[in-house]
Design an enzyme around this catalytic site. Sequence first.
Site, short mmCIF file in Angstrom:
data_model
loop_
_atom_site.label_atom_id
_atom_site.label_comp_id
_atom_site.label_asym_id
_atom_site.label_seq_id
_atom_site.Cartn_x
_atom_site.Cartn_y
_atom_site.Cartn_z
N ASP A 315 -4.74 -2.86 27.43
CA ASP A 315 -4.08 -3.15 26.18
C ASP A 315 -2.62 -3.47 26.52
O ASP A 315 -2.13 -3.04 27.54
CB ASP A 315 -4.33 -1.91 25.33
CG ASP A 315 -3.23 -1.49 24.44
OD1 ASP A 315 -3.16 -2.06 23.36
OD2 ASP A 315 -2.48 -0.59 24.82
N ASP A 352 7.47 2.50 6.46
CA ASP A 352 6.73 2.19 7.69
C ASP A 352 7.12 3.20 8.77
O ASP A 352 8.21 3.14 9.31
CB ASP A 352 7.07 0.75 8.13
CG ASP A 352 6.23 0.29 9.31
OD1 ASP A 352 5.48 1.12 9.86
OD2 ASP A 352 6.35 -0.89 9.69
N GLU A 356 8.08 0.52 15.39
CA GLU A 356 8.57 -0.82 15.10
C GLU A 356 9.30 -0.82 13.77
O GLU A 356 10.40 -1.37 13.65
CB GLU A 356 7.40 -1.83 15.05
CG GLU A 356 6.77 -2.16 16.39
CD GLU A 356 5.68 -1.19 16.79
OE1 GLU A 356 5.54 -0.14 16.13
OE2 GLU A 356 4.95 -1.47 17.77
N GLU A 394 -5.86 -4.28 11.54
CA GLU A 394 -6.73 -5.30 10.97
C GLU A 394 -5.93 -6.35 10.23
O GLU A 394 -6.11 -7.55 10.44
CB GLU A 394 -7.74 -4.66 10.01
CG GLU A 394 -8.73 -3.69 10.65
CD GLU A 394 -9.76 -4.41 11.52
OE1 GLU A 394 -9.89 -5.64 11.40
OE2 GLU A 394 -10.42 -3.71 12.33
N THR A 395 -5.01 -5.88 9.35
CA THR A 395 -4.23 -6.83 8.54
C THR A 395 -3.04 -7.38 9.32
O THR A 395 -2.55 -8.46 9.02
CB THR A 395 -3.68 -6.15 7.28
OG1 THR A 395 -2.82 -5.08 7.68
CG2 THR A 395 -4.80 -5.59 6.43
N MET A 397 -0.08 -6.50 9.12
CA MET A 397 1.06 -6.62 8.20
C MET A 397 1.39 -5.24 7.67
O MET A 397 0.56 -4.34 7.65
CB MET A 397 0.68 -7.49 7.00
CG MET A 397 0.81 -8.97 7.22
SD MET A 397 0.77 -9.86 5.65
CE MET A 397 -0.68 -9.21 4.86
N SER A 398 2.63 -5.11 7.19
CA SER A 398 2.98 -3.94 6.41
C SER A 398 4.00 -4.40 5.39
O SER A 398 4.50 -5.53 5.46
CB SER A 398 3.57 -2.84 7.30
OG SER A 398 4.72 -3.32 7.97
N ASP A 537 -4.11 3.08 24.85
CA ASP A 537 -3.40 4.26 24.36
C ASP A 537 -3.47 4.41 22.85
O ASP A 537 -3.18 5.46 22.33
CB ASP A 537 -1.93 4.20 24.80
CG ASP A 537 -1.18 3.04 24.14
OD1 ASP A 537 -1.84 2.09 23.68
OD2 ASP A 537 0.06 3.10 24.08
N ASP A 541 -7.55 1.39 19.94
CA ASP A 541 -8.26 1.16 21.20
C ASP A 541 -9.46 2.08 21.34
O ASP A 541 -10.30 1.89 22.23
CB ASP A 541 -7.34 1.42 22.40
CG ASP A 541 -6.14 0.49 22.42
OD1 ASP A 541 -6.32 -0.68 22.06
OD2 ASP A 541 -5.06 0.94 22.81
N1 LIG Z 1 4.87 -1.97 11.88
C1 LIG Z 1 4.39 -3.20 11.77
N2 LIG Z 1 4.47 -3.85 10.61
C2 LIG Z 1 3.98 -5.09 10.50
N3 LIG Z 1 3.38 -5.77 11.45
C3 LIG Z 1 3.26 -5.17 12.65
C4 LIG Z 1 3.75 -3.88 12.86
N4 LIG Z 1 3.48 -3.53 14.14
C5 LIG Z 1 2.84 -4.57 14.67
N5 LIG Z 1 2.70 -5.57 13.79
C6 LIG Z 1 2.04 -6.86 14.01
O1 LIG Z 1 0.66 -6.63 14.24
C7 LIG Z 1 0.25 -7.15 15.50
C8 LIG Z 1 -0.75 -6.22 16.15
O2 LIG Z 1 -0.09 -5.03 16.52
P1 LIG Z 1 -0.84 -3.85 17.25
O3 LIG Z 1 0.17 -2.83 17.62
O4 LIG Z 1 -2.01 -3.44 16.47
O5 LIG Z 1 -1.33 -4.55 18.56
P2 LIG Z 1 -2.50 -3.98 19.49
O6 LIG Z 1 -3.80 -4.50 19.03
O7 LIG Z 1 -2.35 -2.53 19.65
O8 LIG Z 1 -2.23 -4.69 20.86
P3 LIG Z 1 -1.25 -4.23 21.95
O9 LIG Z 1 -0.95 -2.78 21.75
O10 LIG Z 1 -1.95 -4.53 23.18
O11 LIG Z 1 -0.08 -5.12 21.78
C9 LIG Z 1 1.54 -7.29 16.28
O12 LIG Z 1 1.46 -8.34 17.18
C10 LIG Z 1 2.58 -7.58 15.21
O13 LIG Z 1 2.63 -8.94 14.92
MG LIG Z 2 -1.61 -0.90 20.95
#
Ligand SMILES: Nc1ncnc2c1ncn2[C@@H]1O[C@H](COP(=O)(O)OP(=O)(O)OP(=O)(O)O)[C@@H](O)[C@H]1O
Ligand SMILES: [Mg+2]
Length: 704
Positions: A315, A352, A356, A394-395, A397-398, A537, A541
Amino acid sequence: MPDPTAPPRAGGPRRPSDAHPRPAPSLFGPRALAAQLPSALRKLDPRTMVRTPVMFVVLVGSVLTTVSALLEPSVFAWVTTLWLWATVLFANLAEAVAEGRGRAQADALRRTRTETTARLLRGGTETPVPAARLAVGDLVVCEAGDVIPSDGDVVEGVASVDESAVTGESAPVIRESGGDRCAVTGGTRVLSDRIVVRITAEPGATFLDRMIALVEGADRQKTPNEIALSALLASLTIIFLLAVVTLQPFAAYAGQPQPVLVLVALLVCLIPTTIGALLSAIGIAGMDRLVRRNVLAMSGRAVEAAGNIDTLLLDKTGTITLGNRQAHELLPVGSVAEAELASAALLASAADETPEGRSIGALCRTRRLPAAPPSGGVATLDGAGGTPVPFSAETRMSGMDLAGGRRIRKGAGSAVRRWVEENGGRYDPAVVPLVDAVSAQGGTPLVVAEADGAAARVLGVVHLKDVVKPGLRERFDRLRAMGIRTVMVTGDNPRTARAIAEEAGVDDFLAEATPQDKLDLIRREQEGGRLVAMTGDGTNDAPALAQADVGVAMNSGTSAAKEAGNMVDLDSDPTKLIEIVEIGKQLLITRGALTTFSVANDVAKYFAIIPAMFSGIAGYEGLARLNVMGLAGPESAILSAVVFNALIIVALIPLALRGVAYRAAGAARMLRRNLLVYGAGGLVAPFAGIALIDLVVSRIPGLV
Ligand SMILES: Nc1ncnc2c1ncn2[C@@H]1O[C@H](COP(=O)(O)OP(=O)(O)OP(=O)(O)O)[C@@H](O)[C@H]1O
Ligand SMILES: [Mg+2]
Ligand SMILES: [K+]
């Protein structure tokens, strides 16, 4: 509060290097062997012995010869009987020594599991309760100096935590609510700040408890390969049992029926006692080698699978990168003012709790942007109130739906674009180059948009920055040399994914992956007959970690990830898989080598005993020619073979525990080489060994 812009430490910059394995407690000297003698004796319990059929047969044989020695005492009978018992004992000793090392570590862990008092939070008030009385779902408060009473997820706050009690690593790590670094482990200590933890473990079933049970081998089960090998050894034993039993009529016909003692000695020498005695020690030692590299394997099966891995999925965030994506800059689009973008981004992050989200507030504060909240909380809603839209993988977005009807979203470009278009707006093409610029640097672009009654519109981009862990490229090169393909999977967009993939040096990547996509990718690989390892992590996942043949969860990750995987890496180092694979391969090779040696050995012993048994029988003088070793006499030959058979077990304990030397290049070539070395060695060793022992044994007064 720790400075959120400070370099992250969670699972992070610890060098993904040949981290020093924990030192093995004293190795296999005579003293270590002697110390395990009591446990070896305890293992003589037939109920324990019956689990190893080969050694169980030796045990029964020893009882038989004891009885026969009592009925017809002689020096030969008693010395042979003694050595048969020694054979059983040595086998138990091998297992006891292997287990002994884990036991020492379990004791050390137990000492860290001191009685703690938890500060239970209920209705805003704190009550002290013993840690053992905490139930799943309870909220507890931990402040600087407190030992975290049980496993859980941080639901509020950020703290630095000393996890050395569990990981052996003294550098503190950051644990925070919301993200993939929210899990805390009972028995570790909070160094600064205050967190609220929701308990996720039943009393007695915490990570530390599991770790203790694991290093002790409390619920060790035979692996599929071990079961298959045991079955093979058991059938060999039955075949030789029949062979020895049917020998008697021949001997009787020749006018010299053999005493029980000789038949038992012959049987014990023929059945594969060497591998039978060492098999479980080899498996335990493999698990132990992992523990010393800070990897907890929940099953021996996983260790075996690791030896045959074809594909490794990693990941991105937190595994390949340091995993603390922080807002780095705000890029307004078109005529939008930076302050306007900042204000919208802040509102979209007000609820949120992900790192991030929180980092956006921190950025606005350091930039002194007008909309920045004075301190503490992420943002104020100007008393307006609203409904938070939490982030989901899934979405992607927040955001926030404000009471007045204004709705704000932030998230992945593709997701926000869909949202804008669904809400009657136009996705401003001017945002595309901004998104691309962030992605090209390996950053994560979060597009911010709003809809206020009329059509939705895009306001700009938040650049989330992350850093690739140092030293990964060489390690991925090594994996490639071992024939393992590395694939990075991420929820991020393809451009960001490409930039990070190139920087880290993985073979391939999958972008915009939802948890389902990760799972599907693993299934597809597995359908092709490949064995898949996955390192991750995050909670999202977890399904993939569970599906993978080897699922390595980072200790810095969420409890869900740690529950789902079949290994936990306490160092949270994604390239640890190299060591895991090496240990797995070494385990398989060691087992193969010792099996070959054992069987070859038994063949050679045959030539020592059969001529001896039939020597001196009229009409069978021809067999004497088989006495190639020129042994002193029948009794001495039989006894020497039995002694050799017992001693070879002790001699091979160090090899079984340490494993045969493993070099990365050409597993097939190594296998061939080992077959030759251990096969030929197994054939030759008994001839030399038995002849030598015969020299000593034949001097025992009263034997011949
Ligand atoms: N707090 C947040 N609010 C809105 N959008 C977010 C937020 N965090 C992440 N994203 C968006 O969602 C996408 C997916 O994030 P996520 O953390 O689920 O990735 P992941 O599937 O865990 O992959 P990896 O950890 O390998 O990067 C990100 O690329 C980003 O564009
Ligand atoms: Mg991740
Ligand atoms: K044997």
